[in-house]
Design a protein around this motif. Structure first.
Motif, PDB file in Angstrom:
ATOM      1  N   VAL A   1     -33.143  30.114  42.126  1.00 56.38           N
ATOM      2  CA  VAL A   1     -33.835  28.883  41.730  1.00 56.38           C
ATOM      3  C   VAL A   1     -34.913  29.177  40.698  1.00 56.38           C
ATOM      4  N   VAL A   2     -35.655  30.252  40.878  1.00 53.08           N
ATOM      5  CA  VAL A   2     -36.689  30.614  39.898  1.00 53.08           C
ATOM      6  C   VAL A   2     -36.050  30.935  38.557  1.00 53.08           C
ATOM      7  N   GLU A   3     -34.927  31.636  38.572  1.00 56.80           N
ATOM      8  CA  GLU A   3     -34.241  31.938  37.317  1.00 56.80           C
ATOM      9  C   GLU A   3     -33.721  30.664  36.661  1.00 56.80           C
ATOM     10  N   ALA A   4     -33.331  29.689  37.464  1.00 57.82           N
ATOM     11  CA  ALA A   4     -32.894  28.407  36.898  1.00 57.82           C
ATOM     12  C   ALA A   4     -34.047  27.713  36.184  1.00 57.82           C
ATOM     13  N   LEU A   5     -35.236  27.766  36.768  1.00 58.09           N
ATOM     14  CA  LEU A   5     -36.412  27.193  36.102  1.00 58.09           C
ATOM     15  C   LEU A   5     -36.693  27.934  34.806  1.00 58.09           C
ATOM     16  N   PHE A   6     -36.652  29.257  34.845  1.00 61.13           N
ATOM     17  CA  PHE A   6     -36.907  30.041  33.640  1.00 61.13           C
ATOM     18  C   PHE A   6     -35.908  29.691  32.534  1.00 61.13           C
ATOM     19  N   ASP A   7     -34.630  29.569  32.887  1.00 62.81           N
ATOM     20  CA  ASP A   7     -33.615  29.199  31.899  1.00 62.81           C
ATOM     21  C   ASP A   7     -33.853  27.783  31.377  1.00 62.81           C
ATOM     22  N   HIS A   8     -34.277  26.889  32.259  1.00 64.27           N
ATOM     23  CA  HIS A   8     -34.501  25.486  31.890  1.00 64.27           C
ATOM     24  C   HIS A   8     -35.581  25.362  30.824  1.00 64.27           C
ATOM     25  N   VAL A   9     -36.607  26.194  30.892  1.00 63.22           N
ATOM     26  CA  VAL A   9     -37.742  26.072  29.965  1.00 63.22           C
ATOM     27  C   VAL A   9     -37.772  27.193  28.931  1.00 63.22           C
ATOM     28  N   ARG A  10     -36.710  27.970  28.841  1.00 57.68           N
ATOM     29  CA  ARG A  10     -36.700  29.174  28.006  1.00 57.68           C
ATOM     30  C   ARG A  10     -37.109  28.881  26.558  1.00 57.68           C
ATOM     31  N   ASP A  11     -36.524  27.859  25.954  1.00 54.50           N
ATOM     32  CA  ASP A  11     -36.836  27.572  24.552  1.00 54.50           C
ATOM     33  C   ASP A  11     -38.295  27.181  24.380  1.00 54.50           C
ATOM     34  N   ALA A  12     -38.809  26.402  25.304  1.00 52.45           N
ATOM     35  CA  ALA A  12     -40.201  25.954  25.208  1.00 52.45           C
ATOM     36  C   ALA A  12     -41.186  27.081  25.492  1.00 52.45           C
ATOM     37  N   LEU A  13     -40.779  28.115  26.200  1.00 46.64           N
ATOM     38  CA  LEU A  13     -41.614  29.303  26.373  1.00 46.64           C
ATOM     39  C   LEU A  13     -41.631  30.145  25.106  1.00 46.64           C
ATOM     40  N   ALA A  14     -40.500  30.218  24.423  1.00 48.27           N
ATOM     41  CA  ALA A  14     -40.391  31.091  23.257  1.00 48.27           C
ATOM     42  C   ALA A  14     -41.241  30.600  22.094  1.00 48.27           C
ATOM     43  N   ASP A  15     -41.319  29.298  21.921  1.00 49.78           N
ATOM     44  CA  ASP A  15     -42.005  28.757  20.736  1.00 49.78           C
ATOM     45  C   ASP A  15     -43.463  29.189  20.640  1.00 49.78           C
ATOM     46  N   PRO A  16     -44.270  29.112  21.711  1.00 45.62           N
ATOM     47  CA  PRO A  16     -45.648  29.599  21.621  1.00 45.62           C
ATOM     48  C   PRO A  16     -45.806  31.080  21.952  1.00 45.62           C
ATOM     49  N   GLY A  17     -44.708  31.785  22.187  1.00 44.41           N
ATOM     50  CA  GLY A  17     -44.772  33.213  22.483  1.00 44.41           C
ATOM     51  C   GLY A  17     -45.131  33.537  23.915  1.00 44.41           C
ATOM     52  N   ASP A  18     -44.748  32.680  24.867  1.00 46.81           N
ATOM     53  CA  ASP A  18     -45.110  32.871  26.273  1.00 46.81           C
ATOM     54  C   ASP A  18     -44.010  33.530  27.101  1.00 46.81           C
ATOM     55  N   THR A  19     -42.899  33.871  26.492  1.00 50.54           N
ATOM     56  CA  THR A  19     -41.753  34.356  27.271  1.00 50.54           C
ATOM     57  C   THR A  19     -42.096  35.615  28.065  1.00 50.54           C
ATOM     58  N   ASP A  20     -42.665  36.617  27.430  1.00 49.38           N
ATOM     59  CA  ASP A  20     -42.947  37.877  28.117  1.00 49.38           C
ATOM     60  C   ASP A  20     -44.000  37.692  29.199  1.00 49.38           C
ATOM     61  N   LEU A  21     -45.026  36.891  28.920  1.00 42.28           N
ATOM     62  CA  LEU A  21     -46.064  36.636  29.917  1.00 42.28           C
ATOM     63  C   LEU A  21     -45.455  36.035  31.182  1.00 42.28           C
ATOM     64  N   VAL A  22     -44.618  35.017  31.004  1.00 41.62           N
ATOM     65  CA  VAL A  22     -44.028  34.342  32.163  1.00 41.62           C
ATOM     66  C   VAL A  22     -42.991  35.232  32.841  1.00 41.62           C
ATOM     67  N   ARG A  23     -42.190  35.950  32.054  1.00 43.39           N
ATOM     68  CA  ARG A  23     -41.192  36.831  32.651  1.00 43.39           C
ATOM     69  C   ARG A  23     -41.859  37.886  33.538  1.00 43.39           C
ATOM     70  N   GLY A  24     -42.936  38.488  33.035  1.00 48.72           N
ATOM     71  CA  GLY A  24     -43.646  39.475  33.837  1.00 48.72           C
ATOM     72  C   GLY A  24     -44.261  38.873  35.084  1.00 48.72           C
ATOM     73  N   GLY A  25     -44.855  37.684  34.951  1.00 54.73           N
ATOM     74  CA  GLY A  25     -45.459  37.028  36.108  1.00 54.73           C
ATOM     75  C   GLY A  25     -44.433  36.672  37.162  1.00 54.73           C
ATOM     76  N   LEU A  26     -43.300  36.139  36.745  1.00 50.80           N
ATOM     77  CA  LEU A  26     -42.253  35.785  37.705  1.00 50.80           C
ATOM     78  C   LEU A  26     -41.693  37.018  38.398  1.00 50.80           C
ATOM     79  N   ASP A  27     -41.510  38.095  37.652  1.00 49.06           N
ATOM     80  CA  ASP A  27     -40.985  39.313  38.268  1.00 49.06           C
ATOM     81  C   ASP A  27     -41.927  39.830  39.354  1.00 49.06           C
ATOM     82  N   ARG A  28     -43.235  39.786  39.086  1.00 50.08           N
ATOM     83  CA  ARG A  28     -44.195  40.235  40.109  1.00 50.08           C
ATOM     84  C   ARG A  28     -44.117  39.351  41.357  1.00 50.08           C
ATOM     85  N   LEU A  29     -44.051  38.051  41.147  1.00 47.69           N
ATOM     86  CA  LEU A  29     -43.993  37.140  42.283  1.00 47.69           C
ATOM     87  C   LEU A  29     -42.707  37.331  43.078  1.00 47.69           C
TER      88      LEU A  29
END
Length: 369
Positions: free
Chosen positions: A305-333
């Motif tokens: 389910v978390v990966e589904a959320l990440f995929d759902h917002v992937r493009d909107a994360l990439a535009d401001p450069g937030d992909t790595d920040l969120v990917r790292g945070g989700l992996d820790r959680l």
């Protein structure tokens, strides 16, 4: 790029015993006594419903690193002020130790206590509210309608309240279950238009059950103070880095749903009955059990389910450069770093709820996860 601001509620706990202390008046007075600076830091902290908690609000930011730095700054400032009175400021969504909440003075709080009785007196919970800028009410309501099934996933990511009155509740977020005692709390049906949204709000206030618009405790709402969508579903997060991850995800979710609206994508048609089940499952499991998948409302592993959320917002994360920040945070959680998991780990190691409160106070002011 959309700006994001965060409001966090913190618990004031005794530095020795870990028990919540009704020190908000003293802590706020200490904060007000500080020399103001040019960024408005003299007006950051506010009272909340109970004397054992304080709230602060960040400025709006477009850069997540700046937002994260401000979160750490105000957490540390709250803790510094609390230490003057033998206490700590802890990002705990509920107290691990037993507590008798003290309702603060003031007309609004007296009204709440008289109107809602034990619900008000017991409601010592700390949440995290994320404000994401929207163009207008038209865009805001369209976003609210479309994001509804994803909000329980944000709740699961933030889960940080496993204990209530000294006992393990077996929930990841028991705060969210206590919060639902308010009659205006929880998920909503789709509104369809700003007019429908505002008619609903007006009718709820005119019912007399609610004092004003400020008591619209929806999981997400249009802010009545700012031009934002206010996502209110989350526990206060134990680490500032988790809050930053949550804020970046919230912005990406708002942007994703705004784009869906512009492309005339339909809003999901899940009813409130199913959304309440998804919220309960997220509160029960956190990330340690199944969640309801936002697309199907059927059980699925939390990671899926978390990966589904990440995929759902992937493009909107990439535009401001937030992909790595969120990917790292989700992996820790996902690797067991939610607040609820960390609190339980401390209890297993120390067999002491006092130590849980103490270690969580230390984690609150740390600069990273």
């Amino acid at each position: 790029m959309r700006s994001v601001g965060v409001e966090e509620e913190l618990l004031l706990v005794d530095a020795e015993s870990g028990e919540p202390r009704a020190l908000s008046t003293a802590v706020l007075a200490a904060a007000e006594g500080e020399e103001p600076d040019d960024d408005g830091s003299d007006d950051v902290f506010e009272r909340e419903l109970h004397g054992q908690q304080v709230e602060f609000a960040t400025r709006p930011h477009t850069d997540m690193d700046r937002l994260g730095a401000e979160l750490v700054r105000w957490r540390r400032a709250a803790d510094t002020h609390a230490r003057r009175f033998g206490a700590r400021a802890a990002a705990l969504a509920t107290s691990p130790l037993p507590v008798s909440p003290v309702v603060n003075d003031g007309g609004r709080y007296r009204w709440l206590s008289e109107k809602f009785g034990l619900t008000t007196r017991e409601q010592l919970t700390c949440g995290c509210h994320v404000h994401v800028a929207v163009e207008d009410d038209e865009e805001g309501v369209a976003v609210l309608d479309r994001m509804r099934p994803w909000l329980p996933v944000l709740l699961a990511l933030s889960a940080n309240s496993p204990f209530w009155q000294g006992k393990d509740t077996e929930y990841g977020s028991y705060r969210s279950r206590v919060w639902l005692r308010w009659p205006s709390a929880g998920p909503t049906e789709t509104f369809g238009s700003p007019d429908a949204y505002h008619r609903t709000v007006a009718a709820m206030v005119e019912s007399g059950v609610l004092r004003d618009e400020g008591m619209l405790y929806f999981d997400a709402r249009l802010s009545h103070r700012y031009p934002t969508v206010e996502i209110r579903v989350a526990d206060v997060c134990l680490s500032a880095s988790t809050t930053t991850t949550l804020a970046a995800l919230a912005r990406a979710l708002v942007e994703t749903e705004a784009r869906a609206r512009r492309s005339r994508g339909p809003a999901p048609d899940h009813g409130v009955a199913l959304l309440r089940l998804a919220s309960w499952q997220a509160a029960r499991s956190g990330l340690e059990g199944p969640l309801l998948h936002p697309r199907t409302m059927r059980p699925a592993p939390a990671r899926t389910v978390v990966e589904a959320l990440f995929d759902h917002v992937r493009d909107a994360l990439a535009d401001p450069g937030d992909t790595d920040l969120v990917r790292g945070g989700l992996d820790r959680l996902l690797d067991g770093e939610t607040g609820a998991a960390r609190q339980r780990a401390v209890l297993r190691r120390t067999d002491s709820l006092r130590e849980v409160a103490a270690e969580c106070a230390a984690l609150t002011v740390a600069g990273s996860a």
